[in-house]
Design an enzyme around this catalytic site. Structure first.
Site, short mmCIF file in Angstrom:
data_model
loop_
_atom_site.label_atom_id
_atom_site.label_comp_id
_atom_site.label_asym_id
_atom_site.label_seq_id
_atom_site.Cartn_x
_atom_site.Cartn_y
_atom_site.Cartn_z
N LYS A 146 0.85 -1.19 0.00
CA LYS A 146 0.00 0.00 0.00
C LYS A 146 0.89 1.25 0.00
O LYS A 146 1.99 1.20 0.52
CB LYS A 146 -0.92 0.01 1.23
N HIS A 192 -6.49 -13.33 -7.77
CA HIS A 192 -7.33 -12.34 -7.10
C HIS A 192 -8.73 -12.40 -7.71
O HIS A 192 -8.88 -12.64 -8.91
CB HIS A 192 -6.75 -10.93 -7.23
N ARG A 193 -9.75 -12.18 -6.87
CA ARG A 193 -11.13 -12.32 -7.34
C ARG A 193 -11.81 -10.97 -7.58
O ARG A 193 -13.02 -10.83 -7.40
CB ARG A 193 -11.94 -13.15 -6.34
N HIS A 225 -8.28 -15.54 -3.17
CA HIS A 225 -8.85 -14.80 -2.06
C HIS A 225 -10.22 -15.38 -1.71
O HIS A 225 -11.02 -15.68 -2.59
CB HIS A 225 -8.98 -13.32 -2.42
#
Length: 475
Positions: free
Chosen positions: A175, A294-295, A327
């Site tokens: 992040k 990743h979804r 995920h």
């Protein structure tokens, strides 16, 4: 009347429209081991009988159309049609029913999730006779699942590649997700891995933007991985997102990752598409790369209780299409996920054989016949106080991923990673000693914090943070 018309009429063709249930509602049908079975939550329009609604779903997702057609006589509808073979009311819901539909295997191309979904959910969801429609579950027979490669490697092979056993793996999403330069991004990766994490991760929308082109990111992340491995003696990885605008560009990025010697790449499988995902999964198996999935976009499809598609279906589709991680919610964090429902599809991802269990939302017994399993990834709004619950809920074969819960540490990225690693090791040790993490978890964390200043600081900063909202997706 022409002779041709008379011939067609003589074999039983009758133009016009007839109720779907006359052809596609077959309660006497005995399902076959080779059938693909579907459980749909159906909400008919007022005045439409549930049998007609269920039959309409079976028809419009297989061989039917709105009127009788001449060419029905040129094939065997009994062989190819979908059949609504059972209907049951949904307890506590007015005018909602579960319609069970059986599809013959010949309707589907081998090894193609794309074709499977195009048939079963491609058109029928816009049907006017239905107010809403949701696909709750699919039974994939072994005769069909064996036409898929499945995950590139699976859980056991991943553990062997990483040489890590007996505990969940630890990850962190870098992040801010957008805006960092490649060099600063690589710095954050290094600090987190050096502090004790197993993986760091590109966020789902990090592809190749003007502020950080993909090749620069890959190079700096590979440098960070190598440096952290040399300093810690542990195998490390970063999920390099290979998702791109074309399949060719996606594979080019995966090839470069392999050339750099990194262990894992990543794909956004719903926005990228099943064809692209299966192509990447095949490349990863052939070239020794793990594949993190990743979804992104899943909640657009699966969040509403009466319309769309449940995530357990998307999870089964991913296991067939191919991925080593996906995920799966957290139960305790900021994202949607009720415990029993989540554990139901976690088992569908990891286990070989899963019994029907309606209390966990599993409508059909599923036999994967030794297809490799997928590690669930718990990610989204979690921190050190969640560690006991996550360890108890997800078990060892999982990835626990702390983004803000690592990078938000008051002392920096590496101390944040240290805090999470100490908390995890303490929870695993306590569990192995027979302690009840559900009851004693907070005490386990407090005891560990006495010996780790980094963990103590994390405990203090996040002691009041909770995400206590009712789950929408309930049984």
């Amino acid at each position: 009347m022409s002779p041709k018309t008379e011939t067609k009429a003589s074999v039983g063709f009758k133009a016009g429209v007839k109720d779907y249930r006359l052809t596609y509602y077959t309660p006497e049908y005995q399902t076959k081991d080779t059938d693909i079975l579907a459980a749909f939550r159906v909400t008919p329009q007022p005045g439409v009988p549930p049998e007609e609604a269920g039959a309409a779903v079976a028809a419009e997702s297989s061989t039917g159309t709105w009127t009788t057609v001449w060419t029905d006589g040129l094939t065997s509808l009994d062989r190819y049609k979908g059949r609504c073979y059972d209907i049951e009311p949904v307890p506590g819901e007015e005018s909602q029913f579960i319609a069970y539909v059986a599809y013959p295997l010949d309707l589907f191309e081998e090894g193609s999730v794309t074709n499977l979904f195009t048939s079963i959910v491609g058109n029928v969801f816009g049907f006017k006779a239905l107010r809403a429609l949701r696909l709750e579950d699919l039974r994939i027979p072994p005769s069909y699942s064996k036409t898929f490669q499945g995950p590139p490697h699976g859980i056991q092979v991943e553990r062997d590649k990483l040489n890590k056993y007996g505990r969940p793996l630890l990850g962190c999403t870098i992040k801010p997700k957008l805006g960092l330069s490649a060099k600063n991004y690589g710095r954050a990766v290094y600090e987190c891995l050096r502090g004790g994490l197993d993986f760091t991760k590109d966020d789902e929308n990090v592809n190749s933007q003007p502020f950080m082109r993909w090749r620069d990111r890959f190079v700096f992340c590979a440098e960070a991985i190598n440096k952290a491995q040399a300093e810690t003696g542990e195998i490390k990885g970063h999920y390099l997102n290979a998702t791109a605008g074309t399949c060719e560009e996606m594979i080019k990025r995966a090839v470069f990752a392999r050339e750099l010697g990194v262990p894992i790449v990543m794909h956004d499988y719903l926005t990228g598409g099943f064809t692209a995902n299966t192509s990447l999964a095949h490349y990863c198996r052939d070239n020794g790369l793990l594949l993190h999935i990743h979804r992104a976009m899943h909640a657009v499809i699966d969040r509403q209780r009466n319309h769309g598609m449940h995530f357990r279906v998307l999870a089964k589709a991913l296991r067939m299409s191919g991925g080593d991680h996906i995920h799966a919610g957290t139960v305790v964090g900021k994202l949607e996920g009720e415990r029993d429902v989540t554990l139901g599809f976690v088992d569908l991802l990891r286990d070989d054989f899963i019994e029907k269990d309606r209390s966990r939302g599993i409508y059909f017994t599923q036999d994967w016949v030794s297809m490799p399993g997928v590690m669930p990834v718990a990610s989204g709004g979690i921190h050190v106080w969640h560690m006991p619950a996550l360890t108890e809920i997800f078990g060892d074969d999982s990835v626990l991923q702390f983004g803000g819960g690592t990078l938000g540490h008051p002392w920096g990225n590496a101390p944040g990673a240290v805090a999470n690693r100490v908390a995890l090791e303490a929870c695993v040790q306590a569990r192995n000693e027979g302690r009840d993490l559900a009851r004693e978890g907070n005490e386990v964390i407090r005891e560990a914090a006495k010996w780790s200043a980094e963990l103590a600081a994390a405990c203090e900063i996040w002691k009041e943070i909770k995400f206590e909202f009712d789950a929408i997706d309930r049984l």
